[in-house]
Design a protein around this motif. Sequence first.
Motif, mmCIF file in Angstrom:
data_model
loop_
_atom_site.group_PDB
_atom_site.id
_atom_site.type_symbol
_atom_site.label_atom_id
_atom_site.label_comp_id
_atom_site.label_asym_id
_atom_site.label_seq_id
_atom_site.Cartn_x
_atom_site.Cartn_y
_atom_site.Cartn_z
ATOM 1 N N ILE A 220 0.872 -1.101 0.283
ATOM 2 C CA ILE A 220 0.081 -0.142 0.046
ATOM 3 C C ILE A 220 0.992 1.095 0.124
ATOM 4 O O ILE A 220 1.672 1.385 0.849
ATOM 5 N N VAL A 221 0.705 2.105 -1.100
ATOM 6 C CA VAL A 221 1.602 3.280 -1.192
ATOM 7 C C VAL A 221 0.728 4.532 -0.946
ATOM 8 O O VAL A 221 -0.414 4.673 -1.322
ATOM 9 N N PHE A 222 1.360 5.428 0.107
ATOM 10 C CA PHE A 222 0.774 6.743 0.661
ATOM 11 C C PHE A 222 1.955 7.795 -0.081
ATOM 12 O O PHE A 222 3.020 7.547 -0.045
ATOM 13 N N ASP A 223 1.322 8.869 -0.590
ATOM 14 C CA ASP A 223 1.935 9.941 -1.103
ATOM 15 C C ASP A 223 2.742 10.642 0.185
ATOM 16 O O ASP A 223 4.006 10.869 0.426
ATOM 17 N N SER A 224 2.199 10.660 1.645
ATOM 18 C CA SER A 224 2.665 10.819 2.645
ATOM 19 C C SER A 224 2.079 10.087 3.946
ATOM 20 O O SER A 224 1.119 9.611 3.906
ATOM 21 N N VAL A 225 2.872 10.250 5.227
ATOM 22 C CA VAL A 225 2.121 9.583 6.226
ATOM 23 C C VAL A 225 0.890 10.058 6.647
ATOM 24 O O VAL A 225 0.065 9.518 7.110
ATOM 25 N N SER A 226 0.701 11.465 6.408
ATOM 26 C CA SER A 226 -0.574 12.267 6.819
ATOM 27 C C SER A 226 -1.868 11.677 5.978
ATOM 28 O O SER A 226 -2.899 11.698 6.513
ATOM 29 N N ARG A 227 -1.438 10.775 4.764
ATOM 30 C CA ARG A 227 -2.748 10.421 3.997
ATOM 31 C C ARG A 227 -3.356 9.058 4.812
ATOM 32 O O ARG A 227 -4.348 8.573 4.636
ATOM 33 N N MET A 228 -2.471 8.506 5.479
ATOM 34 C CA MET A 228 -2.764 7.164 6.180
ATOM 35 C C MET A 228 -3.595 7.484 7.498
ATOM 36 O O MET A 228 -4.637 6.904 7.740
ATOM 37 N N SER A 229 -3.034 8.298 8.324
ATOM 38 C CA SER A 229 -3.807 8.660 9.498
ATOM 39 C C SER A 229 -3.160 10.220 10.086
ATOM 40 O O SER A 229 -2.202 10.407 10.196
ATOM 41 N N ARG A 230 -4.371 10.962 10.508
ATOM 42 C CA ARG A 230 -3.902 12.130 11.075
ATOM 43 C C ARG A 230 -3.731 12.051 12.512
ATOM 44 O O ARG A 230 -3.195 12.797 13.379
ATOM 45 N N SER A 231 -4.240 10.985 13.142
ATOM 46 C CA SER A 231 -4.077 10.431 14.576
ATOM 47 C C SER A 231 -2.841 9.758 14.566
ATOM 48 O O SER A 231 -2.787 8.788 14.134
ATOM 49 N N ALA A 232 -1.930 10.339 15.433
ATOM 50 C CA ALA A 232 -0.522 9.686 15.572
ATOM 51 C C ALA A 232 -1.058 8.130 16.132
ATOM 52 O O ALA A 232 -0.335 7.176 15.821
ATOM 53 N N GLU A 233 -1.606 8.008 17.213
ATOM 54 C CA GLU A 233 -1.847 7.029 18.038
ATOM 55 C C GLU A 233 -2.456 5.690 17.068
ATOM 56 O O GLU A 233 -2.087 4.590 17.068
ATOM 57 N N GLU A 234 -3.524 6.175 16.413
ATOM 58 C CA GLU A 234 -4.221 5.261 15.556
ATOM 59 C C GLU A 234 -3.453 4.771 14.251
ATOM 60 O O GLU A 234 -3.597 3.706 14.010
ATOM 61 N N GLY A 235 -2.871 5.977 13.694
ATOM 62 C CA GLY A 235 -1.591 5.602 12.754
ATOM 63 C C GLY A 235 -0.899 4.577 13.091
ATOM 64 O O GLY A 235 -0.563 3.741 12.420
ATOM 65 N N TYR A 236 -0.263 4.747 14.173
ATOM 66 C CA TYR A 236 0.896 3.835 14.674
ATOM 67 C C TYR A 236 0.336 2.442 14.868
ATOM 68 O O TYR A 236 1.149 1.301 14.349
ATOM 69 N N ILE A 237 -0.652 2.345 15.280
ATOM 70 C CA ILE A 237 -1.378 1.244 15.837
ATOM 71 C C ILE A 237 -1.652 0.051 14.527
ATOM 72 O O ILE A 237 -1.307 -0.908 14.391
ATOM 73 N N GLU A 238 -2.086 1.002 13.650
ATOM 74 C CA GLU A 238 -2.450 0.396 12.117
ATOM 75 C C GLU A 238 -1.259 -0.095 11.712
ATOM 76 O O GLU A 238 -1.035 -1.217 10.919
ATOM 77 N N TYR A 239 -0.185 0.612 11.398
ATOM 78 C CA TYR A 239 1.023 0.644 11.078
ATOM 79 C C TYR A 239 1.721 -0.852 11.594
ATOM 80 O O TYR A 239 2.096 -1.734 10.778
ATOM 81 N N GLU A 240 1.522 -1.114 12.932
ATOM 82 C CA GLU A 240 2.150 -2.314 13.428
ATOM 83 C C GLU A 240 1.157 -3.412 13.080
ATOM 84 O O GLU A 240 1.799 -4.444 12.675
ATOM 85 N N LYS A 241 -0.103 -3.394 12.956
ATOM 86 C CA LYS A 241 -0.951 -4.505 12.608
ATOM 87 C C LYS A 241 -0.314 -4.752 11.066
ATOM 88 O O LYS A 241 -0.530 -6.059 10.877
ATOM 89 N N LEU A 242 -0.599 -3.921 10.237
ATOM 90 C CA LEU A 242 -0.059 -4.274 8.797
ATOM 91 C C LEU A 242 1.082 -4.868 8.687
ATOM 92 O O LEU A 242 1.333 -5.823 7.920
ATOM 93 N N PHE A 243 1.891 -4.344 9.504
ATOM 94 C CA PHE A 243 3.431 -4.928 9.324
ATOM 95 C C PHE A 243 3.659 -6.356 9.898
ATOM 96 O O PHE A 243 4.080 -7.197 9.395
ATOM 97 N N CYS A 244 2.869 -6.593 10.920
ATOM 98 C CA CYS A 244 2.533 -8.006 11.295
ATOM 99 C C CYS A 244 1.846 -8.801 10.348
ATOM 100 O O CYS A 244 1.948 -10.182 10.422
ATOM 101 N N ARG A 245 1.037 -8.446 9.659
ATOM 102 C CA ARG A 245 0.542 -9.214 8.636
ATOM 103 C C ARG A 245 1.255 -9.216 7.137
ATOM 104 O O ARG A 245 0.978 -9.721 6.275
ATOM 105 N N ASN A 246 2.332 -8.727 7.375
ATOM 106 C CA ASN A 246 3.347 -9.006 6.369
ATOM 107 C C ASN A 246 3.050 -7.933 4.938
ATOM 108 O O ASN A 246 3.231 -8.441 3.836
ATOM 109 N N ILE A 247 2.248 -6.962 5.182
ATOM 110 C CA ILE A 247 1.742 -5.944 4.180
ATOM 111 C C ILE A 247 2.734 -4.915 4.180
ATOM 112 O O ILE A 247 3.170 -4.374 5.208
ATOM 113 N N THR A 248 3.406 -4.533 3.064
ATOM 114 C CA THR A 248 4.163 -3.540 2.797
ATOM 115 C C THR A 248 3.800 -2.304 2.860
ATOM 116 O O THR A 248 2.832 -2.171 1.960
#
Length: 229
Positions: A61-89
């Motif tokens: 999943i490609v984003f132009d910037s990290v702000s496009r994934m989530s504006r909330s730092a906590e939610e964005g970080y948690i989702e990042y970790e979940k996707l990383f554990c699912r082996n999604i780049t």
Amino acid sequence: MSIYGYCRISTKKQNIERQVRNILAVHPDAIIVREVYTGTKFQGRKELDKILKIAKPTDTIVFDSVSRMSRSAEEGYIEYEKLFCRNITLEFLKEPHINTEVYKKALSGTVAMTGTNADYILEGVNKYLMALAKEQIRLAFEQSEKEVQDLYQRTKEGIETARLNGKQIGQKPGTKLVTKKSIEAKKKIQQYSQEFGGTLSDVDCMKLIGLARNTYYKYKRELKEEMQG
């Protein structure tokens, strides 16, 4: 393996095509998913949620910037970790230092154990390296959230400054906003409403046209004013 390019804008004034061009320049075969959404909650982004549900391990999943994934730092970080554990780049064009591939290398670049007492020290070093990598991710999301909040504050202050200087902010009191939707809705009200010679009650008219109660009566009032004028 699929590559999804997620593009999002939060205001009508933004141009989503810039994000599209940036992603396609790096990944010409990316499946572009566009979303126009105003708000801060990650769960509210329906198109992104769809990608997250269908994405398989090894997908990107490609984003132009990290702000496009989530504006909330906590939610964005948690989702990042979940996707990383699912082996999604995850790939961020403007913040490549927090791409999951970089994160993966940082976590795998630990110091090998020796089987001696030195391992106590090496274990501490490895934990520090992993914590440092995770902190980089968290800081990127926190910085993104801060930039959004700063922009909102500057905009708010700019509007207030303009107001104090006597500039008109927003629609002038007493003026009517004319849109294609309002024109079509008024035509239907005039056609179907009993008050204008039609056969439907206000309730049935609202249902047929698909208008909220306040909007319906607003258009109806404006119609009467236009006819009287």
